[in-house]
Design a protein around this motif. Structure first.
Motif, short mmCIF file in Angstrom:
data_model
loop_
_atom_site.label_atom_id
_atom_site.label_comp_id
_atom_site.label_asym_id
_atom_site.label_seq_id
_atom_site.Cartn_x
_atom_site.Cartn_y
_atom_site.Cartn_z
N LYS A 181 0.88 -1.26 0.01
CA LYS A 181 0.01 -0.08 0.10
C LYS A 181 0.85 1.18 -0.01
O LYS A 181 0.49 2.16 -0.65
N THR A 198 -3.35 4.50 2.69
CA THR A 198 -4.76 3.95 2.52
C THR A 198 -4.97 3.86 4.35
O THR A 198 -4.11 3.74 5.34
N PHE A 256 -7.99 1.86 7.01
CA PHE A 256 -9.28 1.03 7.16
C PHE A 256 -8.97 -0.13 5.89
O PHE A 256 -10.23 -0.13 5.43
N ASN A 257 -8.00 -0.80 6.00
CA ASN A 257 -7.70 -2.16 5.17
C ASN A 257 -7.79 -1.64 3.63
O ASN A 257 -8.67 -2.58 2.88
N LEU A 309 -9.77 0.70 2.36
CA LEU A 309 -11.08 1.25 1.85
C LEU A 309 -10.81 2.93 1.55
O LEU A 309 -11.60 3.20 0.74
N LYS A 310 -10.36 3.37 2.39
CA LYS A 310 -9.97 4.91 2.33
C LYS A 310 -8.48 4.96 1.51
O LYS A 310 -7.38 4.46 2.14
N LYS A 311 -8.60 5.96 0.36
CA LYS A 311 -7.29 5.96 -0.32
C LYS A 311 -7.07 7.50 -0.38
O LYS A 311 -8.12 8.17 -0.60
N ASP A 315 -5.13 -9.59 5.35
CA ASP A 315 -6.18 -8.50 4.73
C ASP A 315 -7.48 -9.10 4.71
O ASP A 315 -8.40 -8.12 4.85
N GLY A 334 -9.05 -9.12 7.76
CA GLY A 334 -8.93 -7.58 8.40
C GLY A 334 -7.86 -7.66 9.64
O GLY A 334 -8.28 -7.00 10.88
N ARG A 373 -6.24 9.21 8.67
CA ARG A 373 -7.47 8.29 8.92
C ARG A 373 -8.81 9.26 9.24
O ARG A 373 -9.84 8.82 8.97
#
Ligand code: TMP
Length: 235
Positions: A11, A33, A35-36, A38-40, A125, A128, A215
């Motif tokens: 990542k 990134t 939340f694994n 999810l947010k980039k 991943d 989670g 985050r």
């Protein structure tokens, strides 16, 4: 040393083979990134800061007796490292309540613990990164009891060294995540130590100087990374 084909893209980093046996080159990106994945997003200049900060901290830890994968900084974003087999555990040490700990225990953030905590997450991943304990890790064969004991000893040694070091530059080390690898039969510190992987608060104002700004959409993300970098006194 010649940079060869890309071995792996994560990542925040790309890892390349080299023409030297057991040596890889890590190349730090500005990609962020949460939340694994999810947010980039992008944190401009992060790759340079994380590369230089991690190298600075790893050199300090080596001097204090913690073996690391660090070999040589090659450029602003590139570093030569020993090729380890990563132990698939996120090793997390906490000094002050924050993040998932605060949430899990219904505790406000910023409460200093009586003693530091140690926990493990299984690096997967798809699952989670679930929290596991030492017995789970041994049961599923990701590490032996001897390795877990060495990892735990180094994790707390890193804490002693870094709490003192950061306090000296006006930063409180709230918590952090580290990873270890196997290299020629030994356990050594690998991956990175940076504002991506630590919670770093200003010791006086308690301002967050780490990835929580990204985050949690707190703004001034780049400024926070630059502030930590400035205080390290490296360039
Ligand atoms: P947590 O409070 O969300 O469990 O995070 C604990 C520490 O681990 C914090 O310093 C941030 C770091 N961390 C990572 O480096 N990578 C991750 O994927 C996560 C979730 C946390």
């Amino acid at each position: 040393m010649k940079k060869l084909d890309m071995l792996y893209e994560g990542k925040a980093k790309r890892v390349y083979n080299t023409d030297v046996e057991d040596v890889l080159i890590v190349d730090y990106k500005d990609d962020a990134t949460a939340f694994n994945g999810l947010k980039k997003g992008t944190i401009v200049g992060k790759g340079v800061i994380n590369n230089k900060m991690s190298n600075h901290v790893f050199r300090l830890l080596e001097k204090e007796g913690v073996p690391t994968h660090y070999i040589e900084e090659l450029s602003d974003r590139e570093t030569a490292v020993k090729k380890v087999a990563i132990v698939p555990l996120e090793v997390i040490v906490r000094n002050v309540s924050a993040g998932s700990f605060a949430k899990k225990l219904g505790m406000e953030e910023g409460i200093r613990f009586i003693a530091p905590t140690l926990e493990f997450s299984y690096k997967d991943d798809a699952l989670g990164d679930p929290m596991i304990n030492d017995y789970y890790a041994i049961a599923i064969g990701v590490a032996t009891r001897e390795e877990i004991d060495i990892i735990s000893k180094y994790a707390f040694k890193v804490n002693d060294v870094l709490c003192k070091y950061f306090a000296g530059i006006g930063i409180e080390l709230i918590d952090y995540k580290i990873e270890f690898g196997r290299y020629k039969g030994q356990i050594i510190l690998a991956d990175e130590i940076s504002p991506d992987t630590c919670r770093l608060w200003d010791i006086v104002t308690h301002e967050k100087l780490d990835k929580d700004r990204f985050r949690r959409d707190l703004g001034n993300v780049e400024d926070a990374y630059q502030e930590v970098f400035k205080r390290l006194g490296i360039n």
